[in-house]
Design an enzyme around this catalytic site. Sequence first.
Site, PDB file in Angstrom:
ATOM      1  N   CYS A 155       5.498  93.257-124.427  1.00 46.84           N
ATOM      2  CA  CYS A 155       4.974  93.048-125.780  1.00 46.84           C
ATOM      3  C   CYS A 155       5.913  92.149-126.582  1.00 46.84           C
ATOM      4  O   CYS A 155       6.974  92.601-127.006  1.00 46.84           O
ATOM      5  CB  CYS A 155       4.815  94.411-126.451  1.00 46.84           C
ATOM      6  SG  CYS A 155       4.375  94.306-128.192  1.00 46.84           S
ATOM      7  N   CYS A 164       6.890  93.301-130.034  1.00 48.92           N
ATOM      8  CA  CYS A 164       7.779  94.468-130.056  1.00 48.92           C
ATOM      9  C   CYS A 164       9.193  94.071-129.669  1.00 48.92           C
ATOM     10  O   CYS A 164      10.157  94.428-130.332  1.00 48.92           O
ATOM     11  CB  CYS A 164       7.286  95.523-129.065  1.00 48.92           C
ATOM     12  SG  CYS A 164       5.515  95.836-129.176  1.00 48.92           S
ATOM     13  N   ASP A 165       9.310  93.340-128.563  1.00 54.63           N
ATOM     14  CA  ASP A 165      10.621  93.155-127.943  1.00 54.63           C
ATOM     15  C   ASP A 165      11.203  91.751-128.119  1.00 54.63           C
ATOM     16  O   ASP A 165      12.367  91.529-127.777  1.00 54.63           O
ATOM     17  CB  ASP A 165      10.533  93.480-126.445  1.00 54.63           C
ATOM     18  CG  ASP A 165      10.212  94.959-126.214  1.00 54.63           C
ATOM     19  OD1 ASP A 165      10.293  95.727-127.191  1.00 54.63           O
ATOM     20  OD2 ASP A 165       9.873  95.326-125.080  1.00 54.63           O
TER      21      ASP A 165
HETATM   22  P1  FAD Z   1      -1.838 104.892-126.060  1.00 60.28           P
HETATM   23  O1  FAD Z   1      -0.482 104.889-126.646  1.00 60.28           O
HETATM   24  O2  FAD Z   1      -2.090 104.121-124.816  1.00 60.28           O
HETATM   25  O3  FAD Z   1      -2.244 106.418-125.832  1.00 60.28           O
HETATM   26  C1  FAD Z   1      -3.419 106.783-125.188  1.00 60.28           C
HETATM   27  C2  FAD Z   1      -3.262 108.141-124.520  1.00 60.28           C
HETATM   28  O4  FAD Z   1      -4.507 108.540-123.935  1.00 60.28           O
HETATM   29  C3  FAD Z   1      -2.260 108.141-123.389  1.00 60.28           C
HETATM   30  O5  FAD Z   1      -1.426 109.267-123.480  1.00 60.28           O
HETATM   31  C4  FAD Z   1      -3.124 108.206-122.142  1.00 60.28           C
HETATM   32  O6  FAD Z   1      -2.477 108.844-121.076  1.00 60.28           O
HETATM   33  C5  FAD Z   1      -4.294 109.031-122.631  1.00 60.28           C
HETATM   34  N1  FAD Z   1      -5.499 108.845-121.815  1.00 60.28           N
HETATM   35  C6  FAD Z   1      -5.823 107.808-121.009  1.00 60.28           C
HETATM   36  N2  FAD Z   1      -7.011 108.004-120.420  1.00 60.28           N
HETATM   37  C7  FAD Z   1      -7.459 109.195-120.866  1.00 60.28           C
HETATM   38  C8  FAD Z   1      -8.624 109.965-120.620  1.00 60.28           C
HETATM   39  N3  FAD Z   1      -9.578 109.548-119.778  1.00 60.28           N
HETATM   40  N4  FAD Z   1      -8.753 111.165-121.250  1.00 60.28           N
HETATM   41  C9  FAD Z   1      -7.806 111.608-122.096  1.00 60.28           C
HETATM   42  N5  FAD Z   1      -6.667 110.932-122.371  1.00 60.28           N
HETATM   43  C10 FAD Z   1      -6.498 109.737-121.760  1.00 60.28           C
HETATM   44  N6  FAD Z   1       4.011  98.866-130.290  1.00 60.28           N
HETATM   45  C11 FAD Z   1       4.725  98.715-131.410  1.00 60.28           C
HETATM   46  O7  FAD Z   1       4.154  98.754-132.520  1.00 60.28           O
HETATM   47  N7  FAD Z   1       6.081  98.555-131.368  1.00 60.28           N
HETATM   48  C12 FAD Z   1       6.782  98.539-130.196  1.00 60.28           C
HETATM   49  O8  FAD Z   1       8.010  98.374-130.190  1.00 60.28           O
HETATM   50  C13 FAD Z   1       6.048  98.700-128.983  1.00 60.28           C
HETATM   51  N8  FAD Z   1       6.664  98.638-127.786  1.00 60.28           N
HETATM   52  C14 FAD Z   1       5.945  98.851-126.652  1.00 60.28           C
HETATM   53  C15 FAD Z   1       6.619  98.861-125.433  1.00 60.28           C
HETATM   54  C16 FAD Z   1       5.951  99.138-124.263  1.00 60.28           C
HETATM   55  C17 FAD Z   1       6.710  99.180-122.964  1.00 60.28           C
HETATM   56  C18 FAD Z   1       4.542  99.379-124.301  1.00 60.28           C
HETATM   57  C19 FAD Z   1       3.791  99.703-123.042  1.00 60.28           C
HETATM   58  C20 FAD Z   1       3.861  99.319-125.499  1.00 60.28           C
HETATM   59  C21 FAD Z   1       4.545  99.056-126.690  1.00 60.28           C
HETATM   60  N9  FAD Z   1       3.894  98.995-127.924  1.00 60.28           N
HETATM   61  C22 FAD Z   1       4.636  98.866-129.076  1.00 60.28           C
HETATM   62  C23 FAD Z   1       2.428  99.145-128.043  1.00 60.28           C
HETATM   63  C24 FAD Z   1       2.065 100.555-128.517  1.00 60.28           C
HETATM   64  O9  FAD Z   1       2.731 101.502-127.699  1.00 60.28           O
HETATM   65  C25 FAD Z   1       0.557 100.756-128.453  1.00 60.28           C
HETATM   66  O10 FAD Z   1      -0.092  99.789-129.260  1.00 60.28           O
HETATM   67  C26 FAD Z   1       0.148 102.137-128.949  1.00 60.28           C
HETATM   68  O11 FAD Z   1       0.812 103.162-128.234  1.00 60.28           O
HETATM   69  C27 FAD Z   1      -1.361 102.334-128.819  1.00 60.28           C
HETATM   70  O12 FAD Z   1      -1.693 103.628-129.209  1.00 60.28           O
HETATM   71  P2  FAD Z   1      -3.026 104.322-128.697  1.00 60.28           P
HETATM   72  O13 FAD Z   1      -2.965 105.716-129.246  1.00 60.28           O
HETATM   73  O14 FAD Z   1      -4.187 103.489-129.005  1.00 60.28           O
HETATM   74  O15 FAD Z   1      -2.940 104.356-127.096  1.00 60.28           O
END
Ligand code: FAD
Length: 309
Positions: free
Chosen positions: A134, A137-138
């Site tokens: 990202c 982010c990084d």
């Molecule tokens: P997610 O965080 O993906 O959470 C979704 C959850 O749903 C997960 O726990 C998953 O396991 C679960 N899930 C999946 N399928 C199913 C299912 N069928 N049934 C039930 N549950 C399920 N963003 C920033 O703003 N700043 C940063 O510094 C940053 N650094 C990052 C670094 C890395 C390495 C990564 C991978 C991402 C980073 N991001 C950062 C992006 C940020 O993490 C995401 O935008 C954010 O977490 C998205 O949130 P979300 O709740 O939509 O999804």
Amino acid sequence: PFDVLVLGAGPAGDAAAIYAARKGLRTGLVAERFGGQVMDTAGIENFISVPETDGPKLSAALEAHVRQYDVQIIASQLAAKLIPAAETGGLHQIVLESGAVLRSKTVIIATGARWRHLGVPGEDEYRTKGVAYCPHCDGPFYKGRPVVVTGGGNSGVEAAIDLAGIVSHVTLLQRGAHLKADKVLQDRLLSLPNVTVLTNALTTKIEGDGKEVTGLTYSDGDGGLHQIKTDGVFVQIGLLPNTEWLKGTLKLSPYGEIVIDDHCGTSVPGVFAAGDATTVPYKQIVIAMGEGAKASLSAFDYLIRLPVA
Ligand code: FAD
């Protein structure tokens, strides 16, 4: 049955659950793991009002906040199937991978996304130690240092343009013979003085000193191997939404994202979606949380408009 059933306990799902519970709604949260992608993150410096945190810390804070409310947590479970209500106002069913069935008047899908990996040696070993996904982010962690971006589509070229303003030098590697990004982006990229573009360059290995990334090996079209010294590798070959299990039930974009309107409504009445699993532009923690809150308020709006039983 639940009033609001939230699927996924990342930033979007946790925000949705808290907002729903604060309305006094019967709220369920299918929480495979709290934090979602945040758990995979080392340093976080763009979570506004918290100058510095890390993934495990923020994830623990998210879980603690949810647990302050009357939210029924369905732990260690994944949703496997959505069966929409037969008529508007009816109960939606969520079939879990265990086979259990949950019923709810509204559903908020917040199952997030995952970055496509290169699948080369060194990638897993050096994730968050030089291997990044990202640029928003990084990027600033690599200020004044050289980085490599892999992937010549829009996201790779956008990342390279973004990083070129921060780092000392960007090398963009594209596996095929041509960049696939929009022409305007390619033109912008090629106008930058500190960017090198290599085509027909297939990343084969990410190298490190045991602690951090130090370089990358790629093979050229003729099978020759080349090494580049670098401090960081930004992998930009696609973000895959966790929506495979929804195919045929909800409208998805060509990239598999859940198509949402400006109220986080999906193509099925009473089913809302938030965060990285959706068509929302820009996948970030603050954005996912805002979207989760929005989806929950929309679910509330939907519920108060249902005919009185
Ligand atoms: P997610 O965080 O993906 O959470 C979704 C959850 O749903 C997960 O726990 C998953 O396991 C679960 N899930 C999946 N399928 C199913 C299912 N069928 N049934 C039930 N549950 C399920 N963003 C920033 O703003 N700043 C940063 O510094 C940053 N650094 C990052 C670094 C890395 C390495 C990564 C991978 C991402 C980073 N991001 C950062 C992006 C940020 O993490 C995401 O935008 C954010 O977490 C998205 O949130 P979300 O709740 O939509 O999804």
